[in-house]
Design a protein around this motif. Structure first.
Motif, PDB file in Angstrom:
ATOM      1  N   ARG A  27       0.848  -1.203   0.000  1.00 19.45           N
ATOM      2  CA  ARG A  27       0.000   0.000   0.000  1.00 19.45           C
ATOM      3  C   ARG A  27       0.882   1.251   0.000  1.00 19.45           C
ATOM      4  O   ARG A  27       0.677   2.197   0.767  1.00 19.45           O
ATOM      5  CB  ARG A  27      -0.957   0.016   1.184  1.00 19.45           C
ATOM      6  CG  ARG A  27      -2.315  -0.569   0.860  1.00 19.45           C
ATOM      7  CD  ARG A  27      -2.303  -2.069   0.859  1.00 19.45           C
ATOM      8  NE  ARG A  27      -2.776  -2.610   2.138  1.00 19.45           N
ATOM      9  CZ  ARG A  27      -2.544  -3.871   2.508  1.00 19.45           C
ATOM     10  NH1 ARG A  27      -1.822  -4.677   1.765  1.00 19.45           N
ATOM     11  NH2 ARG A  27      -3.019  -4.320   3.655  1.00 19.45           N
ATOM     12  N   SER A  59      -6.670  -2.964  -5.814  1.00 21.59           N
ATOM     13  CA  SER A  59      -6.184  -2.094  -4.731  1.00 21.59           C
ATOM     14  C   SER A  59      -6.903  -0.750  -4.668  1.00 21.59           C
ATOM     15  O   SER A  59      -6.524   0.108  -3.871  1.00 21.59           O
ATOM     16  CB  SER A  59      -4.684  -1.842  -4.912  1.00 21.59           C
ATOM     17  OG  SER A  59      -4.425  -1.128  -6.108  1.00 21.59           O
ATOM     18  N   ALA A  61      -6.705   1.722  -6.563  1.00 26.35           N
ATOM     19  CA  ALA A  61      -5.624   2.698  -6.673  1.00 26.35           C
ATOM     20  C   ALA A  61      -6.044   3.929  -7.469  1.00 26.35           C
ATOM     21  O   ALA A  61      -6.846   3.855  -8.405  1.00 26.35           O
ATOM     22  CB  ALA A  61      -4.409   2.064  -7.332  1.00 26.35           C
ATOM     23  N   ARG A  62      -5.487   5.064  -7.071  1.00 31.69           N
ATOM     24  CA  ARG A  62      -5.554   6.272  -7.894  1.00 31.69           C
ATOM     25  C   ARG A  62      -4.394   6.224  -8.878  1.00 31.69           C
ATOM     26  O   ARG A  62      -3.236   6.087  -8.475  1.00 31.69           O
ATOM     27  CB  ARG A  62      -5.435   7.529  -7.037  1.00 31.69           C
ATOM     28  CG  ARG A  62      -6.544   7.712  -6.010  1.00 31.69           C
ATOM     29  CD  ARG A  62      -6.400   9.076  -5.350  1.00 31.69           C
ATOM     30  NE  ARG A  62      -7.369   9.297  -4.288  1.00 31.69           N
ATOM     31  CZ  ARG A  62      -7.134   9.065  -3.000  1.00 31.69           C
ATOM     32  NH1 ARG A  62      -5.946   8.607  -2.621  1.00 31.69           N
ATOM     33  NH2 ARG A  62      -8.059   9.299  -2.094  1.00 31.69           N
ATOM     34  N   GLU A  76      -1.219   5.042  -6.711  1.00 30.81           N
ATOM     35  CA  GLU A  76      -1.421   5.173  -5.264  1.00 30.81           C
ATOM     36  C   GLU A  76      -2.446   4.149  -4.795  1.00 30.81           C
ATOM     37  O   GLU A  76      -3.650   4.411  -4.794  1.00 30.81           O
ATOM     38  CB  GLU A  76      -1.898   6.585  -4.920  1.00 30.81           C
ATOM     39  CG  GLU A  76      -0.915   7.684  -5.300  1.00 30.81           C
ATOM     40  CD  GLU A  76      -1.429   9.052  -4.893  1.00 30.81           C
ATOM     41  OE1 GLU A  76      -1.775   9.214  -3.710  1.00 30.81           O
ATOM     42  OE2 GLU A  76      -1.502   9.932  -5.775  1.00 30.81           O
ATOM     43  N   ARG A  78      -4.776   1.949  -2.303  1.00 31.44           N
ATOM     44  CA  ARG A  78      -5.420   2.325  -1.041  1.00 31.44           C
ATOM     45  C   ARG A  78      -5.828   1.127  -0.202  1.00 31.44           C
ATOM     46  O   ARG A  78      -5.864   1.211   1.024  1.00 31.44           O
ATOM     47  CB  ARG A  78      -6.633   3.205  -1.342  1.00 31.44           C
ATOM     48  CG  ARG A  78      -6.253   4.569  -1.919  1.00 31.44           C
ATOM     49  CD  ARG A  78      -7.458   5.452  -2.150  1.00 31.44           C
ATOM     50  NE  ARG A  78      -8.235   5.015  -3.312  1.00 31.44           N
ATOM     51  CZ  ARG A  78      -9.262   5.695  -3.803  1.00 31.44           C
ATOM     52  NH1 ARG A  78      -9.663   6.829  -3.205  1.00 31.44           N
ATOM     53  NH2 ARG A  78      -9.915   5.269  -4.867  1.00 31.44           N
TER      54      ARG A  78
END
Length: 360
Positions: A27, A59, A61-62, A76, A78
């Motif tokens: 993460r 995940s 994710a961004r 990114e 999360r």
């Protein structure tokens, strides 16, 4: 945010897959620049973009920069969420990109998720520049089971270049942790086996591959059990030969793919030659398996040691990525055979994490 140079070392998709896979597990946000900069088609191609989006899906994710030909992304993650997922490498452009590489990228984090995962992956199962699904099921996963990874792959349909359309189903059951691996000097003679496969072609091609491999191996006074498989379920034609060497403290695989104009005997030779070189080296695993195992061994609680015929650029590249994301040291001895030592929590440049390394 950690930034990695995607052109480092081998300079292909290896940096991207390894870095994002570890980022999801930890993460930890990462950015990757100069992705595949030195390749004829630089940037994210369909198979790489599928990996990015698949890891983002598990995940939440961004992500910025997730587009075809993109040379830079930020990622990114999360959460880490097991579950049922379907990813199609060919959905964007009809690519026969590798499902094996996609599976390996997803396996590392999902093996440590809180819930089990079932994956359906569509694309190329037997394509150049990647492990075939036969190698994944016959070599890669058996060694991972030795260190505590519980995963199984079922081949539903073969997918060859350029048609693709192959399909596998993978089941990943998370465990508590990983065990170290110490495979240095194999014990006893190897057991040689293999599978010679054709799709939408005369099965006699697979028989010729088998006979040539047996003849070459027999010159060394060795024997092998090689199965022949004829398959009409694939969307396009193809041939392959996988040879394996197994035994206490050893497992290695060597695969060759056929193509138009290449005789079946030449396909067999392309698998036999590295097999014999491996046996002569006295190593425990093949070069490709060494780099595929490294991220998993970096997460074990104790040091690991293994030997392989040589230190490949892929292996050096994976080690470079691992050392930047984990407090792990990887050292090499050129040998022969080459020796790889993985020391977790060694105060490397990667930041310490709260990741549970408890062995199962």
């Amino acid at each position: 945010m950690l930034t990695l140079d995607g052109s480092h070392g081998e300079g292909g998709g290896q940096v991207l897959r390894t870095a994002l896979s570890l980022a999801v597990l930890l993460r930890r946000p990462v950015s990757i620049t100069r992705i595949r900069e030195r390749r004829p088609k630089p940037g994210l191609q369909p198979q790489h973009l599928t990996v990015v989006r698949a890891l983002a899906a598990v995940s939440d994710a961004r992500v910025q920069g997730d587009a075809l030909d993109s040379m830079e992304i930020s990622f990114e993650p999360r959460i880490l969420r097991g579950g049922h997922y379907r990813f199609d490498v060919g959905a964007m452009t009809g690519s026969a990109g590798s499902v094996s590489l996609l599976f390996q990228a997803l396996l590392l984090p999902l093996a440590r998720a809180e819930a089990a995962s079932r994956l359906t992956l569509v694309g190329g199962t037997h394509v150049l520049w990647s492990p075939t699904v036969d190698y994944v099921t016959g070599v890669f996963l058996p060694v991972l089971r030795e260190i505590g990874v519980d995963a199984a792959v079922t081949l539903r349909r073969r997918g060859w270049y350029p048609a693709g359309g192959g399909e596998i189903e993978a089941v990943i059951t998370p465990g508590r942790g990983l065990r170290a691996l110490r495979w240095e000097t194999p014990a006893g003679p190897p057991r040689l086996a293999g599978i010679s496969t054709v799709s939408r072609l005369p099965v006699t091609i697979a028989e010729r591959q088998r006979q040539q491999a047996l003849a070459r191996i027999g010159e060394r006074c060795l024997q092998a059990d090689i199965a022949v498989v004829g398959d009409d379920g694939a969307l396009g034609p193809g041939t392959s030969l996988l040879l394996t060497a197994s035994g206490p403290g050893r497992l290695a695989g060597f695969c060759a793919l056929g193509r138009r104009g290449l005789r079946a005997e030449a396909v067999a030779d392309a698998a036999v030659d590295p097999l014999l070189a491996y046996l002569d080296s006295g190593a425990a695993v093949d070069d490709h398996l060494a780099d595929q195992l490294l991220p998993f061994l970096a997460l074990a609680p104790q040091p690991s040691v293994l030997t392989c015929p040589s230190i490949s650029e892929h292996l050096r590249t994976v080690a470079w990525v691992v050392e930047r994301l984990l407090p792990t040291r990887v050292s090499f001895d050129e040998g022969p055979p080459a020796r790889v030592t993985v020391i977790p929590d060694a105060g490397g440049p990667g930041v310490p994490t709260t990741l549970d390394r408890t062995a199962s």
